[in-house]
Design a protein around this motif. Structure first.
Motif, PDB file in Angstrom:
ATOM      1  N   PRO A  35       0.815  -1.265  -0.121  1.00 38.83           N
ATOM      2  CA  PRO A  35      -0.120  -0.042   0.138  1.00 38.83           C
ATOM      3  C   PRO A  35       0.865   1.292  -0.031  1.00 38.83           C
ATOM      4  O   PRO A  35       1.990   1.305   0.395  1.00 38.83           O
ATOM      5  CB  PRO A  35      -0.792   0.007   1.418  1.00 38.83           C
ATOM      6  CG  PRO A  35       0.198  -0.892   2.095  1.00 38.83           C
ATOM      7  CD  PRO A  35       0.871  -1.653   1.264  1.00 38.83           C
ATOM      8  N   VAL A  36       0.335   2.151  -0.420  1.00 40.38           N
ATOM      9  CA  VAL A  36       1.147   3.509  -0.484  1.00 40.38           C
ATOM     10  C   VAL A  36       1.055   3.990   0.872  1.00 40.38           C
ATOM     11  O   VAL A  36      -0.089   4.123   1.629  1.00 40.38           O
ATOM     12  CB  VAL A  36       0.475   4.557  -1.499  1.00 40.38           C
ATOM     13  CG1 VAL A  36       0.893   6.095  -0.951  1.00 40.38           C
ATOM     14  CG2 VAL A  36       0.332   4.189  -2.904  1.00 40.38           C
ATOM     15  N   PRO A  37       2.056   4.118   1.550  1.00 37.60           N
ATOM     16  CA  PRO A  37       2.306   4.468   2.921  1.00 37.60           C
ATOM     17  C   PRO A  37       1.710   5.799   3.189  1.00 37.60           C
ATOM     18  O   PRO A  37       1.880   6.888   2.315  1.00 37.60           O
ATOM     19  CB  PRO A  37       3.831   4.168   3.338  1.00 37.60           C
ATOM     20  CG  PRO A  37       4.410   4.522   2.156  1.00 37.60           C
ATOM     21  CD  PRO A  37       3.475   4.150   0.795  1.00 37.60           C
ATOM     22  N   LEU A  38       1.332   6.118   4.416  1.00 35.61           N
ATOM     23  CA  LEU A  38       1.174   7.599   5.024  1.00 35.61           C
ATOM     24  C   LEU A  38       2.190   7.799   6.041  1.00 35.61           C
ATOM     25  O   LEU A  38       2.985   6.855   6.531  1.00 35.61           O
ATOM     26  CB  LEU A  38      -0.208   7.520   5.955  1.00 35.61           C
ATOM     27  CG  LEU A  38      -1.504   7.559   5.247  1.00 35.61           C
ATOM     28  CD1 LEU A  38      -2.560   7.420   6.117  1.00 35.61           C
ATOM     29  CD2 LEU A  38      -1.725   8.632   4.192  1.00 35.61           C
ATOM     30  N   HIS A  39       2.484   9.142   6.089  1.00 34.93           N
ATOM     31  CA  HIS A  39       3.555   9.704   7.117  1.00 34.93           C
ATOM     32  C   HIS A  39       2.831   9.314   8.386  1.00 34.93           C
ATOM     33  O   HIS A  39       1.735   9.565   8.605  1.00 34.93           O
ATOM     34  CB  HIS A  39       3.698  11.085   7.111  1.00 34.93           C
ATOM     35  CG  HIS A  39       4.888  11.478   7.711  1.00 34.93           C
ATOM     36  ND1 HIS A  39       4.598  12.054   9.167  1.00 34.93           N
ATOM     37  CD2 HIS A  39       6.158  11.792   7.309  1.00 34.93           C
ATOM     38  CE1 HIS A  39       5.799  12.176   9.700  1.00 34.93           C
ATOM     39  NE2 HIS A  39       6.681  12.263   8.664  1.00 34.93           N
ATOM     40  N   ARG A  73       7.211   6.216   3.635  1.00 37.94           N
ATOM     41  CA  ARG A  73       7.118   7.640   3.595  1.00 37.94           C
ATOM     42  C   ARG A  73       7.876   8.376   4.542  1.00 37.94           C
ATOM     43  O   ARG A  73       7.606   8.103   5.812  1.00 37.94           O
ATOM     44  CB  ARG A  73       5.762   8.212   3.698  1.00 37.94           C
ATOM     45  CG  ARG A  73       5.544   9.669   3.707  1.00 37.94           C
ATOM     46  CD  ARG A  73       3.985  10.129   3.386  1.00 37.94           C
ATOM     47  NE  ARG A  73       3.659  10.080   1.836  1.00 37.94           N
ATOM     48  CZ  ARG A  73       2.617  10.312   1.208  1.00 37.94           C
ATOM     49  NH1 ARG A  73       1.614  10.442   2.036  1.00 37.94           N
ATOM     50  NH2 ARG A  73       2.500  10.420  -0.072  1.00 37.94           N
ATOM     51  N   ASN A  74       8.900   9.120   4.074  1.00 38.67           N
ATOM     52  CA  ASN A  74       9.989   9.592   5.199  1.00 38.67           C
ATOM     53  C   ASN A  74       9.824  11.010   5.327  1.00 38.67           C
ATOM     54  O   ASN A  74      10.415  11.593   6.134  1.00 38.67           O
ATOM     55  CB  ASN A  74      11.364   9.178   4.734  1.00 38.67           C
ATOM     56  CG  ASN A  74      11.710   9.677   3.385  1.00 38.67           C
ATOM     57  OD1 ASN A  74      10.958  10.642   2.699  1.00 38.67           O
ATOM     58  ND2 ASN A  74      12.555   8.726   2.606  1.00 38.67           N
ATOM     59  N   ARG A  75       8.700  11.657   4.526  1.00 32.66           N
ATOM     60  CA  ARG A  75       8.678  13.079   4.610  1.00 32.66           C
ATOM     61  C   ARG A  75       7.140  13.386   4.661  1.00 32.66           C
ATOM     62  O   ARG A  75       6.417  12.998   3.996  1.00 32.66           O
ATOM     63  CB  ARG A  75       9.514  13.766   3.638  1.00 32.66           C
ATOM     64  CG  ARG A  75       9.256  15.387   3.612  1.00 32.66           C
ATOM     65  CD  ARG A  75      10.248  15.668   2.748  1.00 32.66           C
ATOM     66  NE  ARG A  75       9.967  15.643   1.087  1.00 32.66           N
ATOM     67  CZ  ARG A  75       8.939  16.372   0.431  1.00 32.66           C
ATOM     68  NH1 ARG A  75       8.233  17.019   0.854  1.00 32.66           N
ATOM     69  NH2 ARG A  75       8.649  15.941  -0.504  1.00 32.66           N
ATOM     70  N   TYR A  76       6.702  14.211   5.677  1.00 31.59           N
ATOM     71  CA  TYR A  76       5.433  14.607   5.676  1.00 31.59           C
ATOM     72  C   TYR A  76       5.254  15.637   4.794  1.00 31.59           C
ATOM     73  O   TYR A  76       5.808  16.607   4.415  1.00 31.59           O
ATOM     74  CB  TYR A  76       5.102  15.336   7.222  1.00 31.59           C
ATOM     75  CG  TYR A  76       3.748  15.906   7.262  1.00 31.59           C
ATOM     76  CD1 TYR A  76       2.736  14.722   7.970  1.00 31.59           C
ATOM     77  CD2 TYR A  76       3.171  17.141   7.186  1.00 31.59           C
ATOM     78  CE1 TYR A  76       1.496  15.160   7.933  1.00 31.59           C
ATOM     79  CE2 TYR A  76       1.852  17.465   7.435  1.00 31.59           C
ATOM     80  CZ  TYR A  76       1.080  16.550   7.967  1.00 31.59           C
ATOM     81  OH  TYR A  76      -0.219  16.524   8.078  1.00 31.59           O
ATOM     82  N   THR A  77       3.946  15.476   4.009  1.00 33.45           N
ATOM     83  CA  THR A  77       3.497  16.412   2.794  1.00 33.45           C
ATOM     84  C   THR A  77       2.178  17.072   3.061  1.00 33.45           C
ATOM     85  O   THR A  77       1.488  16.477   3.699  1.00 33.45           O
ATOM     86  CB  THR A  77       3.699  15.541   1.550  1.00 33.45           C
ATOM     87  OG1 THR A  77       2.808  14.582   1.608  1.00 33.45           O
ATOM     88  CG2 THR A  77       5.113  15.250   1.287  1.00 33.45           C
ATOM     89  N   ALA A  95       9.522  12.052  -1.154  1.00 39.15           N
ATOM     90  CA  ALA A  95       8.813  11.758   0.206  1.00 39.15           C
ATOM     91  C   ALA A  95       8.964  10.026   0.556  1.00 39.15           C
ATOM     92  O   ALA A  95       8.669   9.970   1.652  1.00 39.15           O
ATOM     93  CB  ALA A  95       7.419  12.085  -0.209  1.00 39.15           C
ATOM     94  N   PHE A  96       9.506   9.240  -0.346  1.00 36.98           N
ATOM     95  CA  PHE A  96       9.275   7.713  -0.192  1.00 36.98           C
ATOM     96  C   PHE A  96      10.928   7.205  -0.148  1.00 36.98           C
ATOM     97  O   PHE A  96      11.785   7.869  -0.780  1.00 36.98           O
ATOM     98  CB  PHE A  96       8.584   7.137  -1.231  1.00 36.98           C
ATOM     99  CG  PHE A  96       7.041   7.573  -1.044  1.00 36.98           C
ATOM    100  CD1 PHE A  96       6.299   7.178  -0.196  1.00 36.98           C
ATOM    101  CD2 PHE A  96       6.680   8.730  -2.091  1.00 36.98           C
ATOM    102  CE1 PHE A  96       4.777   7.477  -0.299  1.00 36.98           C
ATOM    103  CE2 PHE A  96       5.370   9.029  -2.279  1.00 36.98           C
ATOM    104  CZ  PHE A  96       4.273   8.559  -1.157  1.00 36.98           C
ATOM    105  N   SER A  97      11.038   6.325   0.791  1.00 34.17           N
ATOM    106  CA  SER A  97      12.213   5.707   0.648  1.00 34.17           C
ATOM    107  C   SER A  97      12.091   4.119   0.655  1.00 34.17           C
ATOM    108  O   SER A  97      11.089   3.631   1.162  1.00 34.17           O
ATOM    109  CB  SER A  97      13.126   5.978   1.788  1.00 34.17           C
ATOM    110  OG  SER A  97      12.629   5.778   2.924  1.00 34.17           O
ATOM    111  N   ILE A  98      13.199   3.370   0.312  1.00 33.42           N
ATOM    112  CA  ILE A  98      12.817   1.889   0.428  1.00 33.42           C
ATOM    113  C   ILE A  98      13.980   1.369   1.518  1.00 33.42           C
ATOM    114  O   ILE A  98      15.158   1.656   1.680  1.00 33.42           O
ATOM    115  CB  ILE A  98      13.447   1.326  -0.894  1.00 33.42           C
ATOM    116  CG1 ILE A  98      12.671   1.978  -2.254  1.00 33.42           C
ATOM    117  CG2 ILE A  98      13.666  -0.278  -1.091  1.00 33.42           C
ATOM    118  CD1 ILE A  98      11.304   1.622  -2.367  1.00 33.42           C
TER     119      ILE A  98
END
Length: 148
Positions: A35-39, A73-77, A95-98
């Motif tokens: 799933p696309v992650p949330l911060h 998600r490593n950055r709040y947007t 905003a995303f990292s692996i």
């Protein structure tokens, strides 16, 4: 569903969608659902991740595991609502990292979100994944915004 805490609807729709996807040859090779992650801050605000709920419904129907610890998600947007395509791309960039790429390496993942508007979130997530892992990516959303 998204703003009124109706995760039951997301799970139900995900499960029904999964039953349909199982019938399509291209989806027979899926090895993991992401799933696309949330911060974490947004997750706390909303109380749940609608993409994850949909993914869990898909997973139950398709008998494929949900993997939540690879795409982070490593950055709040800011919310993407009411932003143009260019503004969305700028907002979500980086905003995303692996993490734990070995969990999906050489597989075929299904990247899941609730709705696609301009595609910038899914595009950014996919790019983060394929830049770091040898994997095939397919996407699934329950809806798309046609008036954008």
């Amino acid at each position: 569903m998204k703003y009124h805490g109706r995760d039951d609807i997301g799970f139900f729709l995900g499960k029904q969608f999964g039953l349909e996807l199982k019938k399509v040859n291209a989806y027979q090779e899926i090895t993991a659902i992401i799933p696309v992650p949330l911060h974490p801050k947004r997750l706390k605000e909303r109380g749940y991740n609608q993409a994850e709920v949909i993914a869990k419904g898909l997973a139950e129907a398709m008998k494929i595991p949900v993997v939540n610890d690879v795409l982070l998600r490593n950055r709040y947007t800011q919310t993407q609502t009411k932003k143009s395509r260019i503004e969305r791309i700028q907002n979500i960039s980086g905003a995303f990292s692996i993490h734990n790429p070995e969990k999906i390496a050489n597989g075929h993942i299904l990247l899941v979100d609730d709705v696609i508007t301009t595609g910038s979130t899914l595009e950014t997530c996919t790019q983060a994944i394929i830049d770091n892992v040898n994997v095939k990516v397919s996407i699934a959303t329950l809806a798309y915004a046609s008036n954008f």
